[in-house]
Design a protein around this motif. Sequence first.
Motif, PDB file in Angstrom:
ATOM      1  N   TYR A   1      39.145 -10.016 -14.039  1.00  0.00           N
ATOM      2  CA  TYR A   1      38.048 -10.615 -14.812  1.00  0.00           C
ATOM      3  C   TYR A   1      37.163 -11.504 -13.952  1.00  0.00           C
ATOM      4  O   TYR A   1      35.931 -11.390 -13.968  1.00  0.00           O
ATOM      5  N   ALA A   2      37.774 -12.385 -13.169  1.00  0.00           N
ATOM      6  CA  ALA A   2      37.012 -13.356 -12.379  1.00  0.00           C
ATOM      7  C   ALA A   2      36.192 -12.670 -11.298  1.00  0.00           C
ATOM      8  O   ALA A   2      35.031 -13.048 -11.054  1.00  0.00           O
TER       9      ALA A   2
ATOM     10  N   THR B   1      35.025  -5.037 -17.649  1.00  0.00           N
ATOM     11  CA  THR B   1      36.107  -5.812 -17.049  1.00  0.00           C
ATOM     12  C   THR B   1      35.692  -7.246 -16.719  1.00  0.00           C
ATOM     13  O   THR B   1      36.515  -8.018 -16.234  1.00  0.00           O
ATOM     14  N   SER B   2      34.434  -7.597 -16.978  1.00  0.00           N
ATOM     15  CA  SER B   2      34.023  -8.991 -16.851  1.00  0.00           C
ATOM     16  C   SER B   2      34.273  -9.753 -18.149  1.00  0.00           C
ATOM     17  O   SER B   2      33.888 -10.908 -18.285  1.00  0.00           O
ATOM     18  N   SER B   3      34.911  -9.085 -19.115  1.00  0.00           N
ATOM     19  CA  SER B   3      35.336  -9.719 -20.361  1.00  0.00           C
ATOM     20  C   SER B   3      36.836  -9.956 -20.288  1.00  0.00           C
ATOM     21  O   SER B   3      37.617  -9.022 -20.042  1.00  0.00           O
ATOM     22  N   LEU B   4      37.269 -11.188 -20.497  1.00  0.00           N
ATOM     23  CA  LEU B   4      38.684 -11.528 -20.369  1.00  0.00           C
ATOM     24  C   LEU B   4      39.536 -10.796 -21.395  1.00  0.00           C
ATOM     25  O   LEU B   4      40.691 -10.446 -21.117  1.00  0.00           O
ATOM     26  N   SER B   5      38.986 -10.529 -22.568  1.00  0.00           N
ATOM     27  CA  SER B   5      39.765  -9.828 -23.587  1.00  0.00           C
ATOM     28  C   SER B   5      40.120  -8.410 -23.137  1.00  0.00           C
ATOM     29  O   SER B   5      41.204  -7.896 -23.453  1.00  0.00           O
ATOM     30  N   VAL B   6      39.234  -7.773 -22.374  1.00  0.00           N
ATOM     31  CA  VAL B   6      39.487  -6.420 -21.878  1.00  0.00           C
ATOM     32  C   VAL B   6      40.582  -6.434 -20.816  1.00  0.00           C
ATOM     33  O   VAL B   6      41.549  -5.671 -20.874  1.00  0.00           O
ATOM     34  N   THR B   7      40.430  -7.298 -19.818  1.00  0.00           N
ATOM     35  CA  THR B   7      41.430  -7.353 -18.744  1.00  0.00           C
ATOM     36  C   THR B   7      42.775  -7.855 -19.263  1.00  0.00           C
ATOM     37  O   THR B   7      43.826  -7.430 -18.782  1.00  0.00           O
TER      38      THR B   7
ATOM     39  N   ALA C   1      43.978  -7.254 -22.258  1.00  0.00           N
ATOM     40  CA  ALA C   1      44.601  -6.126 -22.951  1.00  0.00           C
ATOM     41  C   ALA C   1      45.239  -5.162 -21.957  1.00  0.00           C
ATOM     42  O   ALA C   1      46.355  -4.667 -22.174  1.00  0.00           O
ATOM     43  N   LEU C   2      44.555  -4.892 -20.843  1.00  0.00           N
ATOM     44  CA  LEU C   2      45.120  -4.025 -19.812  1.00  0.00           C
ATOM     45  C   LEU C   2      46.376  -4.646 -19.208  1.00  0.00           C
ATOM     46  O   LEU C   2      47.388  -3.966 -18.991  1.00  0.00           O
ATOM     47  N   ALA C   3      46.302  -5.955 -18.914  1.00  0.00           N
ATOM     48  CA  ALA C   3      47.457  -6.642 -18.341  1.00  0.00           C
ATOM     49  C   ALA C   3      48.617  -6.690 -19.326  1.00  0.00           C
ATOM     50  O   ALA C   3      49.787  -6.596 -18.928  1.00  0.00           O
ATOM     51  N   LEU C   4      48.311  -6.838 -20.611  1.00  0.00           N
ATOM     52  CA  LEU C   4      49.360  -6.909 -21.625  1.00  0.00           C
ATOM     53  C   LEU C   4      50.129  -5.591 -21.712  1.00  0.00           C
ATOM     54  O   LEU C   4      51.351  -5.594 -21.921  1.00  0.00           O
TER      55      LEU C   4
END
Length: 288
Positions: free
Chosen positions: A220-221, A154-160, A162-165
């Motif tokens: 992410y942050a 979850t420290s990767s923006l692409s992962v968070t 995708a979850l948010a999307l």
Amino acid sequence: MTRALALVTTLALLAPQAAMARQEFDPSVEFEQHPWIPIHIGPLDLSITKAVAYLMLGSVITIAVGLVLMRWRTSVDPDRRQSAGELIYDIAQTQVAEQGLPTKAINRWFPYVATLLLFIFVVNLIGFIPLPLSDETFTLFGLELPTLGIYAATSSLSVTLALALMTWIFTHVEGIRANGPVKYFKSWIPDVPKAMYPLIVPLEILGQFMRLISLSVRLYANMLAGHMLILTFIGLMFVLETVVLAPLVIPAATAFYLFEVVIVVGIQAYIFAALSAIYIGSAIEPDH
């Protein structure tokens, strides 16, 4: 358990293999994604990276936790294992689903928000357990072995993102399904004079997209900052090539570690799941 986990993590971070592998210490390198197993389908890059490995591990552990705590040998007189599962279920139902979703939508969307809560919690937590899932290796008895390290998917923006999307798409799909497209999109416009529509409507549309950004960036942050602080404090000893700073940096890194594990891991999972429930619930009943 927390003390033991903190001790193991600190000892793993103090291991010199990773620090000696580079001439200078740069904690941001730990978050770079390198393909371990390249998989390319046309323009799509589906390669297995460190983040993907942690997501796979998190998925397996989440399923195992659900089965062991909530499905395996349950009884009317629960033991500690079943009580832990019931506690997780109760938090997901009363503190997440019932607080954000209308009553008529709980049966449909409770599984989703409960899964979000448990999955994000597990992925965040294993991100603070030293695991041999690293891009760097060390030689032991002639074998190349991966170093221990901490990393949160979850420290990767692409992962968070995708979850948010997923939450963002489900919100609008459910809003349209429950109200019809005309009523749903009309609910975006507040009760203001029509002369203000050119100003208000773009802001409301922008606000819908900002939900996507706020959900992903918040998680992410927080996870990135926590890991960066821990690695930076420990890395100071290797950068300055002295252990004189150990009495200062080890307690500081341990304090940040405990703060992340005890507070941030759970809070960020709860906030993400709770906001997802609120967004979906507000789309189903936009007048409330």
